[in-house]
Design a protein around this motif. Structure first.
Motif, PDB file in Angstrom:
ATOM      1  N   LEU A  13       2.829  14.379  11.409  1.00  0.00           N
ATOM      2  CA  LEU A  13       2.330  13.021  11.645  1.00  0.00           C
ATOM      3  C   LEU A  13       3.488  12.083  12.020  1.00  0.00           C
ATOM      4  O   LEU A  13       3.385  11.287  12.966  1.00  0.00           O
ATOM      5  N   ALA A  14       4.605  12.226  11.288  1.00  0.00           N
ATOM      6  CA  ALA A  14       5.763  11.373  11.551  1.00  0.00           C
ATOM      7  C   ALA A  14       6.300  11.596  12.960  1.00  0.00           C
ATOM      8  O   ALA A  14       6.671  10.647  13.658  1.00  0.00           O
ATOM      9  N   VAL A  15       6.307  12.860  13.398  1.00  0.00           N
ATOM     10  CA  VAL A  15       6.790  13.177  14.754  1.00  0.00           C
ATOM     11  C   VAL A  15       5.882  12.514  15.795  1.00  0.00           C
ATOM     12  O   VAL A  15       6.362  11.951  16.788  1.00  0.00           O
ATOM     13  N   LEU A  34      11.426   1.624  18.778  1.00  0.00           N
ATOM     14  CA  LEU A  34      10.361   1.973  17.809  1.00  0.00           C
ATOM     15  C   LEU A  34      10.106   3.480  17.754  1.00  0.00           C
ATOM     16  O   LEU A  34       8.980   3.907  17.517  1.00  0.00           O
ATOM     17  N   ASP A  35      11.160   4.287  17.973  1.00  0.00           N
ATOM     18  CA  ASP A  35      10.962   5.740  18.007  1.00  0.00           C
ATOM     19  C   ASP A  35      11.403   6.430  16.719  1.00  0.00           C
ATOM     20  O   ASP A  35      11.571   7.650  16.684  1.00  0.00           O
ATOM     21  N   SER A  36      11.634   5.632  15.663  1.00  0.00           N
ATOM     22  CA  SER A  36      12.034   6.288  14.412  1.00  0.00           C
ATOM     23  C   SER A  36      11.220   5.788  13.215  1.00  0.00           C
ATOM     24  O   SER A  36      11.596   6.059  12.077  1.00  0.00           O
ATOM     25  N   ILE A  37      10.108   5.094  13.479  1.00  0.00           N
ATOM     26  CA  ILE A  37       9.265   4.623  12.371  1.00  0.00           C
ATOM     27  C   ILE A  37       8.735   5.821  11.578  1.00  0.00           C
ATOM     28  O   ILE A  37       8.728   5.811  10.340  1.00  0.00           O
ATOM     29  N   GLY A  38       8.321   6.876  12.276  1.00  0.00           N
ATOM     30  CA  GLY A  38       7.788   8.072  11.608  1.00  0.00           C
ATOM     31  C   GLY A  38       8.834   8.735  10.717  1.00  0.00           C
ATOM     32  O   GLY A  38       8.539   9.122   9.583  1.00  0.00           O
ATOM     33  N   THR A  39      10.063   8.852  11.252  1.00  0.00           N
ATOM     34  CA  THR A  39      11.140   9.484  10.474  1.00  0.00           C
ATOM     35  C   THR A  39      11.413   8.680   9.199  1.00  0.00           C
ATOM     36  O   THR A  39      11.533   9.251   8.110  1.00  0.00           O
ATOM     37  N   VAL A 167       7.988  -0.110   8.039  1.00  0.00           N
ATOM     38  CA  VAL A 167       7.681   0.948   7.055  1.00  0.00           C
ATOM     39  C   VAL A 167       7.471   0.331   5.669  1.00  0.00           C
ATOM     40  O   VAL A 167       6.545   0.717   4.946  1.00  0.00           O
ATOM     41  N   TRP A 168       8.322  -0.625   5.313  1.00  0.00           N
ATOM     42  CA  TRP A 168       8.182  -1.318   4.017  1.00  0.00           C
ATOM     43  C   TRP A 168       6.783  -1.939   3.922  1.00  0.00           C
ATOM     44  O   TRP A 168       6.099  -1.808   2.907  1.00  0.00           O
ATOM     45  N   PHE A 169       6.364  -2.577   5.018  1.00  0.00           N
ATOM     46  CA  PHE A 169       5.055  -3.241   5.044  1.00  0.00           C
ATOM     47  C   PHE A 169       3.930  -2.204   4.945  1.00  0.00           C
ATOM     48  O   PHE A 169       2.980  -2.380   4.182  1.00  0.00           O
ATOM     49  N   ILE A 170       4.066  -1.121   5.715  1.00  0.00           N
ATOM     50  CA  ILE A 170       3.027  -0.066   5.717  1.00  0.00           C
ATOM     51  C   ILE A 170       2.886   0.523   4.313  1.00  0.00           C
ATOM     52  O   ILE A 170       1.776   0.667   3.790  1.00  0.00           O
ATOM     53  N   VAL A 171       4.025   0.858   3.683  1.00  0.00           N
ATOM     54  CA  VAL A 171       3.983   1.502   2.358  1.00  0.00           C
ATOM     55  C   VAL A 171       3.364   0.564   1.319  1.00  0.00           C
ATOM     56  O   VAL A 171       2.612   0.992   0.451  1.00  0.00           O
ATOM     57  N   ARG A 172       3.661  -0.739   1.447  1.00  0.00           N
ATOM     58  CA  ARG A 172       3.065  -1.726   0.518  1.00  0.00           C
ATOM     59  C   ARG A 172       1.549  -1.800   0.679  1.00  0.00           C
ATOM     60  O   ARG A 172       0.821  -2.048  -0.281  1.00  0.00           O
ATOM     61  N   GLN A 173       1.085  -1.596   1.925  1.00  0.00           N
ATOM     62  CA  GLN A 173      -0.348  -1.723   2.204  1.00  0.00           C
ATOM     63  C   GLN A 173      -1.134  -0.450   1.880  1.00  0.00           C
ATOM     64  O   GLN A 173      -2.360  -0.482   1.851  1.00  0.00           O
ATOM     65  N   LEU A 174      -0.427   0.642   1.668  1.00  0.00           N
ATOM     66  CA  LEU A 174      -1.126   1.913   1.430  1.00  0.00           C
ATOM     67  C   LEU A 174      -1.887   1.856   0.109  1.00  0.00           C
ATOM     68  O   LEU A 174      -1.341   1.374  -0.888  1.00  0.00           O
TER      69      LEU A 174
ATOM     70  N   LEU B 193      -3.225   2.558  11.868  1.00  0.00           N
ATOM     71  CA  LEU B 193      -2.897   3.827  12.529  1.00  0.00           C
ATOM     72  C   LEU B 193      -2.258   4.813  11.546  1.00  0.00           C
ATOM     73  O   LEU B 193      -2.667   5.977  11.452  1.00  0.00           O
ATOM     74  N   VAL B 194      -1.265   4.319  10.784  1.00  0.00           N
ATOM     75  CA  VAL B 194      -0.562   5.197   9.837  1.00  0.00           C
ATOM     76  C   VAL B 194      -1.460   5.557   8.656  1.00  0.00           C
ATOM     77  O   VAL B 194      -1.496   6.710   8.221  1.00  0.00           O
ATOM     78  N   THR B 195      -2.218   4.565   8.150  1.00  0.00           N
ATOM     79  CA  THR B 195      -3.104   4.846   7.008  1.00  0.00           C
ATOM     80  C   THR B 195      -4.123   5.920   7.381  1.00  0.00           C
ATOM     81  O   THR B 195      -4.335   6.868   6.622  1.00  0.00           O
ATOM     82  N   LEU B 196      -4.731   5.768   8.559  1.00  0.00           N
ATOM     83  CA  LEU B 196      -5.706   6.775   9.011  1.00  0.00           C
ATOM     84  C   LEU B 196      -5.036   8.148   9.163  1.00  0.00           C
ATOM     85  O   LEU B 196      -5.606   9.170   8.788  1.00  0.00           O
ATOM     86  N   GLY B 197      -3.821   8.144   9.693  1.00  0.00           N
ATOM     87  CA  GLY B 197      -3.082   9.396   9.882  1.00  0.00           C
ATOM     88  C   GLY B 197      -2.800  10.071   8.548  1.00  0.00           C
ATOM     89  O   GLY B 197      -2.954  11.287   8.410  1.00  0.00           O
TER      90      GLY B 197
END
Lengths: 190, 255
Positions: A13-15, A34-39, A167-174, B193-197
């Motif tokens: 998924l990260a790739v 923006l090519d290292s957000i997944g990593t 990534v910080w924002f995404i992880v907080r929202q998970l 996108l990431v949450t769904l993934g």
């Protein structure tokens, strides 16, 4: 070491996120990679080893899609994953300012790895637009290694800070049921 | 799979075993580190001729030139105009350095050869054939999975990202504002996108585990890529030569 099937899925998924990051930057008309957000995401969720492996696989896959130069820069992506994972292990993705700091740290670390590759394998150039900045630094009298290092740092720092903040924002929202399944996150929640 | 560099090749390069081709690439890239620039230029010319004779020769040539041209121009400018003091005037106008000229030609020849060889490999080897070859050589299935699944998921995720973006634009998310506003709008696309993934990954990995994925240390391949009789011995020779050439290149560099 044997990764779980879920971790392998996270790496894939990260790739994919890395590969479409450039497309997203293009849609939003942002002058960053923006090519290292997944990593960074894989490193934050599963630690430095998974981050490093994600960086390697990401560049190998991108070399199949974009071109062989991507494979040569795989150690740079591995360094991004390693440093992001170490920052996460040290609980450095808890607050926004820590994510910003992690982005700056990643930029310096990747510069250390990218400079020898660019100077000794490619003679100092990559054929990208940022080569113009190298020309400028050389023109004002800087040495090749210094010019390449400054160019890499300048062209990456904003990108990596924005990627780390994203990534910080995404992880907080998970939702906790999702983030709680990843080992380092579990440690952090407990 | 349409976004891959691979093109169908019916010639001998297309028929060769994927691992033999991979060993050839490693050997060729290590060779270019130890030969003089004149030999590198001849090798670059040879690889260009070989690429041009492929079934997809025009496509290969285009991709090779697209990758090489900007790099060659940058290398030329850096080495001829900046790194060494000029000792020659081109057309009586442009000051250039003879040493820089030689260095840039040497670097461009080496990079052209290495890029050309790698691109040849990517053009004539489908990733699925390489993965099958790895599986047949009893490489752990997890490795094949992380290399193959991104290629299968890529188009699906690009499509999903496009749908999310289109839906959000319909609901008023504007991308015609300042850079800061566009940056602030980024999480609106990235978070779903990431949450769904991650949710997909959760259920996909449970399904794979339920189907005994990785229950055995390696997978059985029903139709492994055909190998030539000389294949295994050739691969060993190429790998040994790669190690020797790599060692020699390191020794020459430090000497």
């Amino acid at each position: 070491m044997r990764f779980s099937t879920r971790t392998l899925g996270l790496i894939s998924l990260a790739v994919v996120i890395n590969s479409i990051g450039g497309q997203i930057a293009h849609w939003f008309r942002l002058p960053i990679f923006l090519d290292s957000i997944g990593t960074i995401l894989a490193a934050v969720l599963e630690g430095p080893i998974v981050g490093t492996v994600t960086g390697l696989i990401s560049n190998l896959v991108r070399s199949l899609l974009i071109g062989p130069v991507e494979a040569a820069f795989a150690p740079v992506s591995m360094m991004i994953g390693l440093v992001a994972g170490l920052c996460a292990r040290l609980n450095c993705f808890k607050y926004l300012w820590q994510a910003v700091l992690a982005g700056i740290l990643i930029s310096f670390a990747l510069t250390l790895v990218a400079v020898p590759i660019q100077v000794y394998w490619f003679g100092g150039a990559t054929g990208a637009g940022s080569d113009v900045i190298i020309f400028y630094f050389l023109h004002v009298g800087r040495a090749l290694v210094g010019s390449v290092a400054l160019t890499i740092l300048l062209s990456n720092i904003a990108d990596k800070v924005i990627s780390c903040v994203a990534v910080w924002f995404i992880v907080r929202q998970l939702p906790a049921r999702l983030s709680g399944v990843y080992t380092p996150m579990k440690t952090r929640h407990s | 799979m349409s976004s891959l560099l691979y093109r169908t090749e019916k010639g001998w390069l297309g028929r060769e075993h994927p691992l033999t081709k991979l060993c050839l690439v490693l050997w060729a890239v290590s060779l270019i580190l130890i030969v003089p620039w004149q030999a590198a230029a001849v090798l670059a010319a040879l690889v260009t001729a070989l690429g041009a004779t492929l079934d997809s020769g025009i496509s290969w040539l285009k991709r090779w030139l697209l990758a090489l041209t900007p790099l060659a121009i940058s290398l030329f400018i850096i080495h001829v105009c900046f790194l060494h003091p000029p000792d020659l005037l081109w057309f009586g106008l442009i000051p250039v350095s003879r040493r820089g000229l030689l260095e840039s030609v040497s670097l461009i020849a080496r990079v052209a050869f290495a890029l050309g060889v790698f691109l040849l490999f990517l053009t004539v080897t489908h990733p699925s054939a390489l993965l099958k070859a790895l599986d047949a050589k009893k490489v752990p299935p997890g490795l094949s999975y992380v290399l193959a699944s991104p290629l299968l998921l890529l188009d699906l995720f690009a499509e999903r990202a496009r749908s999310i973006q289109a839906a959000q634009q319909t609901r008023g998310l504007s991308l015609a504002q300042s850079v800061l506003s566009r940056l602030l709008a980024l999480p609106a696309l990235l978070v779903p996108l990431v949450t769904l993934g991650l949710m997909d990954n959760h259920s996909r990995s449970a399904a794979l585990t339920g189907r005994a994925f990785r229950a055995f240390p390696y997978r059985t391949v029903l139709s492994p890529p055909p190998d030539q009789p000389h294949g295994p011995i050739l691969r060993r020779i190429l790998l040994a030569a790669t190690v020797l050439q790599g060692g020699l290149a390191t020794w020459l560099y430090w000497k």
